[in-house]
Design an enzyme around this catalytic site. Structure first.
Site, PDB file in Angstrom:
ATOM      1  N   LYS A 105     -14.396  32.076  92.708  1.00 46.87           N
ATOM      2  CA  LYS A 105     -14.446  31.175  93.868  1.00 46.87           C
ATOM      3  C   LYS A 105     -15.021  31.947  95.048  1.00 46.87           C
ATOM      4  O   LYS A 105     -14.507  33.012  95.404  1.00 46.87           O
ATOM      5  CB  LYS A 105     -13.039  30.657  94.219  1.00 46.87           C
ATOM      6  N   ASP A 157     -13.357  28.649 104.681  1.00 46.67           N
ATOM      7  CA  ASP A 157     -12.555  27.474 104.344  1.00 46.67           C
ATOM      8  C   ASP A 157     -11.840  26.962 105.591  1.00 46.67           C
ATOM      9  O   ASP A 157     -10.778  27.460 105.960  1.00 46.67           O
ATOM     10  CB  ASP A 157     -11.531  27.826 103.246  1.00 46.67           C
ATOM     11  N   LYS A 200      -7.392  22.835 108.603  1.00 48.67           N
ATOM     12  CA  LYS A 200      -6.286  23.792 108.683  1.00 48.67           C
ATOM     13  C   LYS A 200      -5.877  23.993 110.141  1.00 48.67           C
ATOM     14  O   LYS A 200      -6.722  23.885 111.034  1.00 48.67           O
ATOM     15  CB  LYS A 200      -6.744  25.164 108.142  1.00 48.67           C
ATOM     16  N   ASP A 228     -12.087  33.697 101.754  1.00 42.60           N
ATOM     17  CA  ASP A 228     -11.915  32.748 100.652  1.00 42.60           C
ATOM     18  C   ASP A 228     -13.014  32.894  99.591  1.00 42.60           C
ATOM     19  O   ASP A 228     -13.067  32.118  98.640  1.00 42.60           O
ATOM     20  CB  ASP A 228     -11.872  31.319 101.219  1.00 42.60           C
ATOM     21  N   GLU A 275     -10.200  22.617  97.982  1.00 42.37           N
ATOM     22  CA  GLU A 275     -11.615  22.604  97.600  1.00 42.37           C
ATOM     23  C   GLU A 275     -11.939  23.616  96.510  1.00 42.37           C
ATOM     24  O   GLU A 275     -12.884  23.442  95.761  1.00 42.37           O
ATOM     25  CB  GLU A 275     -12.479  22.880  98.839  1.00 42.37           C
ATOM     26  N   ARG A 325     -10.485  24.395  93.718  1.00 40.72           N
ATOM     27  CA  ARG A 325     -10.401  23.885  92.339  1.00 40.72           C
ATOM     28  C   ARG A 325     -11.597  22.994  92.026  1.00 40.72           C
ATOM     29  O   ARG A 325     -11.994  22.872  90.869  1.00 40.72           O
ATOM     30  CB  ARG A 325      -9.050  23.187  92.129  1.00 40.72           C
TER      31      ARG A 325
END
Ligand code: BES
Ligand code: ZN
Ligand code: ZN
Length: 502
Positions: free
Chosen positions: A259, A264, A271, A282, A343, A345
């Site tokens: 990933k 993010d 967030k 991330d 996001e 996954r």
């Protein structure tokens, strides 16, 4: 830093400083100057308790004595930490060339040379690319000299172990650079450029990248949905390590999936600002995969590895995916996006499927996937999820060999039920916020077909490691494990684990 091995006694090398580890109740292995070091131990100035430091000068050299504690508890991590601690003192002393004398008679499973090289090189790492003046420089801006060379002295020749350790430690530090570089610089395109650079350096690596149009063409509706909220071009990065003809390749083709969300924000499910600044990290899974591939190529391991890295930002422009949207993944499953912050996954679903399409026979992914794993395991263990016992054992053994900590987490049908969607096959955000790390893994599991798969959630371990050799910022976690895994798959595991490897 130049790192070499010698079978000469440490005191006869050209080093300005010799570092000696003290084991409880064992005295000083090779004393100098009529027992000067033993005397230091006898009077209590030097101690064998872990990480205690004492310094003295005998003839033309300085001696740094560092405590290693009890022999029964002396493992690679103790040595890594001792090397990092000793480096701190070497820097203060202004040492330019240091020689570490390896402790004697460690068990065959120990990698003492490796641990000392790693502890030193990882502790020497600094991220000061964006500082106009480095902290170590003097007030006039003159660069601090720092340690130029490290020599490892042992009765046996440790040069192979040292050379391997340098490659791996430099790969870890390269991954840390990628992690620490802020998101306005470390874009998906920049990650792709790094992959291209590695491929240009190593003949065994081939490289391919697909942008926004490529994702659409490959039917990667989930990855594309995350990328659509950002103006920054996404990058599906594929690196393949293929040993040259003539090299006998043992074991299955490995698929390493990472990933790499370069920032993010959470998307529309934004967030809170306090927890957002660190979200440049991330992409840590992708960074680990990328730099491990560089090390695997540099070490010329006889194994095929396909790396698939999903790089994108998760932002919230006018075209961003919205909670409630239904998207279609590359393997045909539909997903209801209940939370745009889940996001990772979505990106991984399409990347895992792609790795299978490209021929991966074993899959392992690395991702800063859930806050829930941080709650469960803190910053100590990475969470390990796997659907195949032999493959799980292989990953755990590689991590153990590499000195990284993983903890097995469950998968179960009853968790899998929670990722079923209402209007689509799956939801990316199960309603109850319980077992969040497990349900995330179950979501990924729907995209791995029959291929033995493991998932490593590194949300807790990728940042601010708190170890003396990786205290703040990116830790480069899993680079070491991924290299060890490739060594084992290529049949080098046994050889590398043997005493000759040090
Ligand atoms: N990148 C985050 C995971 C994360 C959260 C890492 C906190 C480190 C600290 C991931 O994309 C995310 O936001 N996951 C959500 C999933 C949830 C919305 C189902 C989470 O863990 O809160
Ligand atoms: Zn998120
Ligand atoms: Zn994320």
């Amino acid at each position: 830093m130049r790192v070499t091995a010698t079978t000469e006694p440490a005191a006869s090398t050209a080093a300005d400083t010799v570092v000696i580890g003290l084991i409880e109740g064992e005295g000083v292995p090779h004393d100098v100057g009529d027992g000067a070091l033993g005397a230091l131990l006898a009077c209590g100035e030097a101690k064998a308790s872990r990480n205690h430091l004492a310094v003295t000068r005998v003839a033309d050299k300085r001696y740094v004595l560092v405590g290693l504690g009890a022999r029964e508890r002396l493992d690679d991590e103790v040595l890594r930490v001792a090397a990092a601690t000793a480096l701190g003192r070497l820097r203060e002393l202004g040492s330019r060339v240091a020689c570490w004398e390896l402790p004697h008679k460690l068990p065959a499973s120990a990698h003492s040379a490796r641990a000392i090289v790693e502890g030193t090189l990882l502790a020497a790492y600094r991220f000061d690319r964006f500082k106009s003046q480095r902290e170590e420089d003097d007030e006039n801006g003159n660069a601090a000299a720092g340690l130029e060379a490290l020599i490892l002295s042992d009765h046996e020749d440790r040069s192979a172990a040292v050379a391997r350790a340098v490659v791996v430690a430099e790969a870890v530090n390269a991954a840390r650079d990628l992690q620490n570089t802020p998101a306005n610089h470390m874009t998906p395109t920049a990650l792709g450029d790094r992959a291209a650079e590695l491929a240009a350096t190593h003949a065994s690596l081939s490289f391919e990248v697909h942008g926004r149009d490529g994702l659409r063409e490959l039917g990667m509706g989930a990855f594309a949905a995350v990328a659509q909220g950002s103006d920054e071009e996404p990058a599906l990065i594929v690196l393949r390590h293929t040993p040259p003809g003539g090299v006998e390749v043992a074991g299955p083709t490995l698929g390493y999936v990472g990933k790499a969300v370069t920032f993010d924000s959470g998307g529309i499910s934004i967030k809170p600002s306090a927890s957002m600044a660190d979200m440049k990290f991330d992409m840590s899974g992708g960074a680990a995969v990328l730099e491990a591939m560089g090390a695997i190529a540099a070490l010329e391991l006889p194994v095929r590895v396909i790396a698939v890295i999903g790089a994108t930002e998760n932002l919230l422009n006018g075209g961003a995916m919205k909670p409630g949207d239904v998207i279609t993944t590359a393997n045909g499953l539909t997903v209801q996006v209940d939370n745009t912050d889940a996001e990772g996954r979505l990106v991984l679903a399409d990347c895992l499927h792609h790795a299978i399409t490209l021929g991966a026979q074993r899959l392992v992914d690395a991702a800063t996937l859930t806050g829930a794993i941080v709650v469960a395991l803190g910053k100590v263990h990475s969470g390990l999820f796997a659907d195949d016992e032999a493959w799980a054992a292989e990953i755990a053994a590689a991590a153990e060999d590499a000195g990284e900590m993983v903890w097995r987490m469950p998968l179960h049908e009853r968790y899998a039920e929670l990722v079923k969607g209402q209007t689509a096959d799956l939801t990316n955000s199960p309603p109850a916020r319980t077992g969040g790390a497990v349900t995330a893994a179950e979501f990924l599991h729907r995209f791995t077909g029959d291929v033995p798969w493991a998932h490593l959630d590194i949300a807790g371990t990728a940042w601010d490691g708190g170890r003396p050799y990786a205290a703040k910022g990116g830790t480069g976690v899993l680079v070491r494990t991924f290299v060890a895994l490739a060594e084992r798959a290529g049949g080098a595991g046994a050889a590398a684990g043997g005493p000759a490897a040090g």
